[in-house]
Design a protein around this motif. Structure first.
Motif, short mmCIF file in Angstrom:
data_model
loop_
_atom_site.label_atom_id
_atom_site.label_comp_id
_atom_site.label_asym_id
_atom_site.label_seq_id
_atom_site.Cartn_x
_atom_site.Cartn_y
_atom_site.Cartn_z
N CYS A 250 -8.36 28.88 2.69
CA CYS A 250 -8.69 28.37 4.00
C CYS A 250 -8.28 29.36 5.10
CB CYS A 250 -7.99 27.03 4.21
SG CYS A 250 -8.64 26.07 5.57
N LYS A 251 -7.12 29.96 4.93
CA LYS A 251 -6.64 30.94 5.91
C LYS A 251 -7.51 32.19 5.90
CE LYS A 251 -2.51 33.56 7.21
NZ LYS A 251 -1.08 33.84 6.88
N ILE B 23 -14.04 24.01 -1.12
CA ILE B 23 -12.82 24.81 -1.11
C ILE B 23 -11.94 24.44 -2.31
CG2 ILE B 23 -10.66 25.24 0.14
CD1 ILE B 23 -12.21 24.98 2.74
N ILE C 120 -10.29 20.37 4.88
CA ILE C 120 -10.44 20.89 3.52
C ILE C 120 -11.60 20.17 2.85
CG2 ILE C 120 -9.36 21.14 1.26
CD1 ILE C 120 -8.19 22.95 3.42
N LYS D 7 -4.67 26.61 0.54
CA LYS D 7 -4.20 27.13 1.84
C LYS D 7 -4.62 28.58 2.02
CE LYS D 7 0.12 28.90 3.71
NZ LYS D 7 0.13 28.60 5.16
N LYS E 62 -11.65 30.70 6.35
CA LYS E 62 -11.97 29.77 7.44
C LYS E 62 -11.13 30.03 8.69
CE LYS E 62 -14.71 27.48 4.65
NZ LYS E 62 -16.18 27.51 4.80
N GLN F 18 -3.82 16.99 1.97
CA GLN F 18 -4.63 18.12 2.42
C GLN F 18 -5.17 17.83 3.83
OE1 GLN F 18 -4.90 20.88 0.24
NE2 GLN F 18 -3.36 19.61 -0.78
N GLN G 29 -8.15 29.22 9.28
CA GLN G 29 -7.35 28.04 9.60
C GLN G 29 -6.12 28.05 8.71
OE1 GLN G 29 -10.74 25.15 9.14
NE2 GLN G 29 -9.97 24.32 11.07
#
Length: 219
Positions: free
Chosen positions: A73-74, A122, A118, A70, A77, A114, A79
């Motif tokens: 990704c944050k 990643i 994802i 997470k 990306k 997920q 997100q």
């Protein structure tokens, strides 16, 4: 991002709200639901989850990795999303021997869903970063895999895990009364539980657990 002098917050995806039909079944009556293919971080093991060190090690790897995914990704990306609850697949080699009282022979797959965006890259990056920082014992056992259950029956259980028996029986009766069956051994047909409550912060009588069983027509 600045908009009229204010910072615009990154929207946070919550798959439990986006897929309400999967995560909010009735408490009293089972229902049928089609479960689409979904991606999970998974780890396998065997033994009583209340006493098994293998299960404890699995939790100490699965949760840090999920939160690291997470975070990456944050950050990279742009997100953001809510980390999904713990889920478990449970079975024994001969389901006729499955016993709530004797959990020593239980086999399990613990997993956390997920989001579809994802990627394997990643996950690989997250594993490397968790390995450097914490290196939990079971980290190398985690895999990134798709589960395809299809048609299932499910119900919400309210209360301690030890009192799930009558809820499970109600679910199984509902399945058979409607002309379906299950075997509980094939990868996409195992007894499935989704733990919506944080056991550390929730009174036993208020625990919410989804009981899900993939099914097939009786031949």
């Amino acid at each position: 991002m600045l908009i009229k002098g204010r910072i615009k917050k990154m929207p946070k995806i919550d798959l439990k709200k986006e897929n309400k039909e999967l995560y909010n079944p009735p408490k009293k009556n089972p229902v049928f639901v089609n479960v689409p293919k979904m991606n999970f971080l998974m780890i396998d093991g065997q033994g009583d989850p209340n006493t098994s060190k293998e299960y404890q090690d699995a939790m100490e790897a699965l949760f840090p990795l999920s939160y690291k995914v997470k975070f990456i990704c944050k950050k990279e990306k742009s997100q953001d999303y809510v980390v999904m609850p713990l889920e478990g697949l449970w079975w024994v080699d001969n389901m006729e021997d499955f016993s709530i009282e004797d959990k020593s022979k239980w086999k399990w797959t613990s997993m956390i869903r997920q989001p579809d965006f994802i990627s394997n890259s990643i996950i690989k990056q997250a594993i490397e970063e968790v390995e450097i920082k914490k290196n939990p014992l079971a980290l190398s056992k985690i895999r990134f895999e798709t589960l395809n259950e299809g048609l299932t029956a499910q119900i919400m259980h309210m209360g301690p895990y030890s009192e799930e028996g009558p809820t499970v029986e109600k679910l199984h009766s509902f399945i058979h009364e409607n002309g379906y069956d299950f075997e509980g051994i094939n990868p996409d047909q195992k007894h499935h539980e989704i733990y919506l409550s944080d056991i550390r912060r929730t009174k036993p009588e208020r625990l919410k657990t989804i009981i899900r069983q993939p099914i097939k027509p009786i031949e």
